[in-house]
Motif scaffolding. Structure first.
Motif, PDB file in Angstrom:
ATOM      1  N   VAL A  98      -8.868  -1.960   9.411  1.00 15.09           N
ATOM      2  CA  VAL A  98      -8.351  -1.466   9.930  1.00 15.09           C
ATOM      3  C   VAL A  98      -8.180  -0.254   9.510  1.00 15.09           C
ATOM      4  CG1 VAL A  98      -6.558  -1.284  12.133  1.00 15.09           C
ATOM      5  CG2 VAL A  98      -8.197  -3.053  11.357  1.00 15.09           C
ATOM      6  N   LEU A  99      -6.949   0.082   8.480  1.00 15.17           N
ATOM      7  CA  LEU A  99      -6.522   0.719   7.498  1.00 15.17           C
ATOM      8  C   LEU A  99      -7.490   0.382   5.864  1.00 15.17           C
ATOM      9  CD1 LEU A  99      -2.667  -0.506   8.249  1.00 15.17           C
ATOM     10  CD2 LEU A  99      -4.009   1.126   9.881  1.00 15.17           C
ATOM     11  N   PRO A 100      -8.270   1.056   6.147  1.00 17.82           N
ATOM     12  CA  PRO A 100      -9.632   1.790   5.076  1.00 17.82           C
ATOM     13  C   PRO A 100      -8.548   1.705   3.709  1.00 17.82           C
ATOM     14  CG  PRO A 100     -10.644   2.910   6.895  1.00 17.82           C
ATOM     15  CD  PRO A 100      -8.672   2.171   7.619  1.00 17.82           C
ATOM     16  N   GLY A 101      -8.048   2.811   3.345  1.00 17.32           N
ATOM     17  CA  GLY A 101      -6.846   3.226   2.282  1.00 17.32           C
ATOM     18  C   GLY A 101      -5.669   2.930   2.533  1.00 17.32           C
ATOM     19  N   ALA A 102      -4.989   1.579   2.585  1.00 16.28           N
ATOM     20  CA  ALA A 102      -3.953   1.255   3.147  1.00 16.28           C
ATOM     21  C   ALA A 102      -3.811   1.207   1.616  1.00 16.28           C
ATOM     22  CB  ALA A 102      -3.537  -0.336   4.043  1.00 16.28           C
ATOM     23  N   ARG A 103      -1.980   1.029   1.617  1.00 18.17           N
ATOM     24  CA  ARG A 103      -1.578   0.747  -0.237  1.00 18.17           C
ATOM     25  C   ARG A 103      -0.475  -1.053   0.464  1.00 18.17           C
ATOM     26  NH1 ARG A 103       3.035   3.626  -3.628  1.00 18.17           N
ATOM     27  NH2 ARG A 103       2.984   2.855  -5.729  1.00 18.17           N
ATOM     28  N   LEU A 104      -1.209  -1.174  -0.714  1.00 16.97           N
ATOM     29  CA  LEU A 104      -0.651  -2.826  -0.268  1.00 16.97           C
ATOM     30  C   LEU A 104       0.601  -2.894  -1.302  1.00 16.97           C
ATOM     31  CD1 LEU A 104      -0.396  -5.865   0.837  1.00 16.97           C
ATOM     32  CD2 LEU A 104      -1.783  -6.366  -0.126  1.00 16.97           C
ATOM     33  N   ILE A 105       1.059  -3.258  -0.893  1.00 19.91           N
ATOM     34  CA  ILE A 105       2.947  -3.133  -1.678  1.00 19.91           C
ATOM     35  C   ILE A 105       3.927  -5.249  -0.888  1.00 19.91           C
ATOM     36  CG2 ILE A 105       5.132  -3.230  -2.307  1.00 19.91           C
ATOM     37  CD1 ILE A 105       4.217  -0.038  -1.949  1.00 19.91           C
ATOM     38  N   THR A 106       3.641  -5.699  -2.406  1.00 21.20           N
ATOM     39  CA  THR A 106       4.678  -7.906  -1.977  1.00 21.20           C
ATOM     40  C   THR A 106       5.966  -7.751  -2.498  1.00 21.20           C
ATOM     41  OG1 THR A 106       2.474  -8.200  -2.462  1.00 21.20           O
ATOM     42  CG2 THR A 106       4.627  -9.999  -2.361  1.00 21.20           C
ATOM     43  N   LEU A 107       6.752  -7.451  -2.021  1.00 19.91           N
ATOM     44  CA  LEU A 107       8.452  -7.600  -2.187  1.00 19.91           C
ATOM     45  C   LEU A 107       8.783  -9.115  -2.325  1.00 19.91           C
ATOM     46  CD1 LEU A 107       9.711  -5.967   0.957  1.00 19.91           C
ATOM     47  CD2 LEU A 107       8.739  -4.689  -1.045  1.00 19.91           C
ATOM     48  N   LYS A 108       8.900  -8.608  -3.734  1.00 19.06           N
ATOM     49  CA  LYS A 108       9.446  -9.771  -3.948  1.00 19.06           C
ATOM     50  C   LYS A 108      10.406 -10.672  -3.511  1.00 19.06           C
ATOM     51  CE  LYS A 108       7.795  -9.118  -9.141  1.00 19.06           C
ATOM     52  NZ  LYS A 108       6.556  -9.867  -8.789  1.00 19.06           N
ATOM     53  N   GLU A 109      11.491 -12.026  -3.713  1.00 20.09           N
ATOM     54  CA  GLU A 109      12.066 -12.769  -2.856  1.00 20.09           C
ATOM     55  C   GLU A 109      12.575 -11.946  -1.213  1.00 20.09           C
ATOM     56  OE1 GLU A 109      15.026 -12.921  -5.284  1.00 20.09           O
ATOM     57  OE2 GLU A 109      14.172 -12.684  -7.260  1.00 20.09           O
ATOM     58  N   ALA A 110      11.355 -11.560  -1.031  1.00 19.81           N
ATOM     59  CA  ALA A 110      10.984 -11.696   1.037  1.00 19.81           C
ATOM     60  C   ALA A 110      10.777 -12.292   1.512  1.00 19.81           C
ATOM     61  CB  ALA A 110      11.068 -10.008   0.919  1.00 19.81           C
ATOM     62  N   HIS A 132      13.224  -6.525   5.914  1.00 16.58           N
ATOM     63  CA  HIS A 132      13.482  -5.023   5.711  1.00 16.58           C
ATOM     64  C   HIS A 132      14.593  -5.993   6.011  1.00 16.58           C
ATOM     65  CE1 HIS A 132      12.639  -6.583   9.747  1.00 16.58           C
ATOM     66  NE2 HIS A 132      13.552  -5.834   9.823  1.00 16.58           N
ATOM     67  N   ALA A 133      15.318  -6.689   5.881  1.00 13.58           N
ATOM     68  CA  ALA A 133      16.675  -7.905   5.968  1.00 13.58           C
ATOM     69  C   ALA A 133      17.110  -8.393   4.823  1.00 13.58           C
ATOM     70  CB  ALA A 133      16.889  -8.107   7.307  1.00 13.58           C
ATOM     71  N   PHE A 180      12.604  -2.563  -0.069  1.00 19.64           N
ATOM     72  CA  PHE A 180      11.910  -2.250   2.056  1.00 19.64           C
ATOM     73  C   PHE A 180      12.388  -0.552   1.870  1.00 19.64           C
ATOM     74  CE2 PHE A 180      11.664  -1.072   6.540  1.00 19.64           C
ATOM     75  CZ  PHE A 180      10.980  -1.801   6.159  1.00 19.64           C
ATOM     76  N   ARG A 181      13.190  -0.087   1.484  1.00 19.82           N
ATOM     77  CA  ARG A 181      13.727   1.620   1.347  1.00 19.82           C
ATOM     78  C   ARG A 181      13.503   2.206   1.060  1.00 19.82           C
ATOM     79  NH1 ARG A 181      19.506  -0.032   4.250  1.00 19.82           N
ATOM     80  NH2 ARG A 181      19.828   0.214   1.912  1.00 19.82           N
ATOM     81  N   GLN A 182      13.139   2.072  -0.639  1.00 18.57           N
ATOM     82  CA  GLN A 182      12.266   2.367  -1.566  1.00 18.57           C
ATOM     83  C   GLN A 182      11.180   2.667  -1.173  1.00 18.57           C
ATOM     84  OE1 GLN A 182      14.086   0.741  -4.975  1.00 18.57           O
ATOM     85  NE2 GLN A 182      16.490   0.641  -4.527  1.00 18.57           N
ATOM     86  N   ALA A 183      10.323   2.025  -1.000  1.00 15.26           N
ATOM     87  CA  ALA A 183       8.918   1.962  -0.623  1.00 15.26           C
ATOM     88  C   ALA A 183       8.955   2.561   0.337  1.00 15.26           C
ATOM     89  CB  ALA A 183       8.244   0.234  -0.338  1.00 15.26           C
ATOM     90  N   VAL A 184       9.330   2.553   1.473  1.00 13.57           N
ATOM     91  CA  VAL A 184       9.375   3.884   2.133  1.00 13.57           C
ATOM     92  C   VAL A 184       9.645   4.886   2.142  1.00 13.57           C
ATOM     93  CG1 VAL A 184       9.982   4.609   4.660  1.00 13.57           C
ATOM     94  CG2 VAL A 184       9.453   1.668   4.097  1.00 13.57           C
ATOM     95  N   GLU A 185      10.693   4.923   1.265  1.00 16.29           N
ATOM     96  CA  GLU A 185      10.781   6.558   1.137  1.00 16.29           C
ATOM     97  C   GLU A 185       9.840   7.497   0.107  1.00 16.29           C
ATOM     98  OE1 GLU A 185      14.838   5.591  -0.529  1.00 16.29           O
ATOM     99  OE2 GLU A 185      15.525   5.949   1.943  1.00 16.29           O
ATOM    100  N   ARG A 186       9.255   6.583  -1.550  1.00 11.47           N
ATOM    101  CA  ARG A 186       8.192   7.238  -1.454  1.00 11.47           C
ATOM    102  C   ARG A 186       6.874   7.362  -1.408  1.00 11.47           C
ATOM    103  NH1 ARG A 186      10.496   2.698  -5.506  1.00 11.47           N
ATOM    104  NH2 ARG A 186       8.975   1.143  -4.747  1.00 11.47           N
ATOM    105  N   PHE A 187       6.679   6.369   0.130  1.00 10.05           N
ATOM    106  CA  PHE A 187       5.273   6.606   0.779  1.00 10.05           C
ATOM    107  C   PHE A 187       5.960   7.695   1.997  1.00 10.05           C
ATOM    108  CE2 PHE A 187       2.744   6.030   4.636  1.00 10.05           C
ATOM    109  CZ  PHE A 187       1.345   5.402   4.197  1.00 10.05           C
TER     110      PHE A 187
END
Length: 276
Positions: free
Chosen positions: A237-249, A254-255, A261-268
């Motif tokens: 479905v998303l062939p070019g997707a970057r996958l990121i795993t957030l530790k301790e989440a 996002h909560a 979470f914010r930093q990952a979105v801002e970088r993207f």
């Protein structure tokens, strides 16, 4: 040739969604549209909106039967994604970055697949484009307890929820669906329509073609919503997707880890300010 959008349902059947709109900061950046998960609302995203609204216009949406949006039959991803397109038209947003969590992530994927020209980038938070098993029995039982218990205050509401939900953070999240109605608290979500549409909510997102624009999938390390076994379907479905795993989440990443979470979105978004 620009991407071709799939046909939409007639405009008259789209729900006029409520949203929190930060307004245009004048930066020239494309807007960011945020879509919440099941039993969530735009209100859950206020802190993230405050962090992002100086850089770009941020629109957090209440999906149908949630928050302050109208109640309507049907919870299909085709209908819900068309609701968002109608909102974009109403707000004169031709193209935007789109972020969706859980159920909202499936709405976002549906929107991107069916209307790729409207989506500059796609961020999906802790959901995969697969059919899930029925997993909200206790949640629905707790919400029904609230509906039938007519609590007078938040303390009574929490006691009702605690009959089914041990986790206090989950109870606090569910209690965000309460509003004052006279001398008692009442649900603002349409629980009956949500439960009636649950088979559609746990189904895969709408659309046929993959979304080839820039995309990112964030998953919680402690969540089982995006397991490794689901990644081949995700790549389809998303062939070019970057996958990121957030530790301790967990699922509410996002909560659980708001800064990460914010930093990952801002970088993207910084790497793809105008999409593809």
């Amino acid at each position: 040739m620009p991407p071709v959008s799939e046909p939409s349902v007639p405009e008259s059947s789209a729900v006029q969604l409520y949203c929190l709109d930060s307004g245009e900061p004048g930066s020239g950046e494309l807007p960011l549209i945020i879509l919440h998960g099941l039993l969530g609302s735009a209100d859950n995203w206020r802190s993230h909106m405050r962090a992002w609204q100086d850089q770009r216009r941020v629109v957090a949406v209440d999906l149908r039967n949630h928050g302050r949006s109208p109640h309507a039959d049907g919870m299909s991803y085709l209908s819900m994604s068309d609701d968002v397109v109608a909102l974009m038209d109403r707000l004169s947003i031709e193209r935007a970055h789109v972020l969706g969590h859980s159920m909202g992530g499936k709405v976002a994927m549906s929107l991107a697949r069916r209307n790729p020209g409207r989506v500059a980038t796609l961020t999906v938070a802790d959901i995969a484009p697969v059919a899930y098993q029925h997993g909200h029995d206790r949640i629905f039982a707790a919400m029904r307890e609230l509906q039938q218990g007519h609590p007078k205050d938040r303390r009574e509401a929490d006691a009702l929820l605690a009959r089914h939900i041990e986790s206090r953070p989950v109870r606090l999240f569910l209690a965000t669906n309460l509003q004052r109605d006279g001398d008692e608290l009442a649900l603002r979500v349409d629980l009956d329509r949500i439960m009636d549409g649950y088979a559609d909510i746990i189904a895969p997102p709408a659309g046929q073609a993959p979304f080839d624009g820039p995309s990112m999938v964030l998953r919680g390390e402690q969540s089982d919503y995006v397991e490794d076994a689901m990644l081949p379907t995700l790549r389809g479905v998303l062939p070019g997707a970057r996958l990121i795993t957030l530790k301790e989440a967990g699922h509410w990443l996002h909560a659980d880890q708001p800064d990460a979470f914010r930093q990952a979105v801002e970088r993207f978004l910084g790497a793809h300010p105008h999409g593809a």
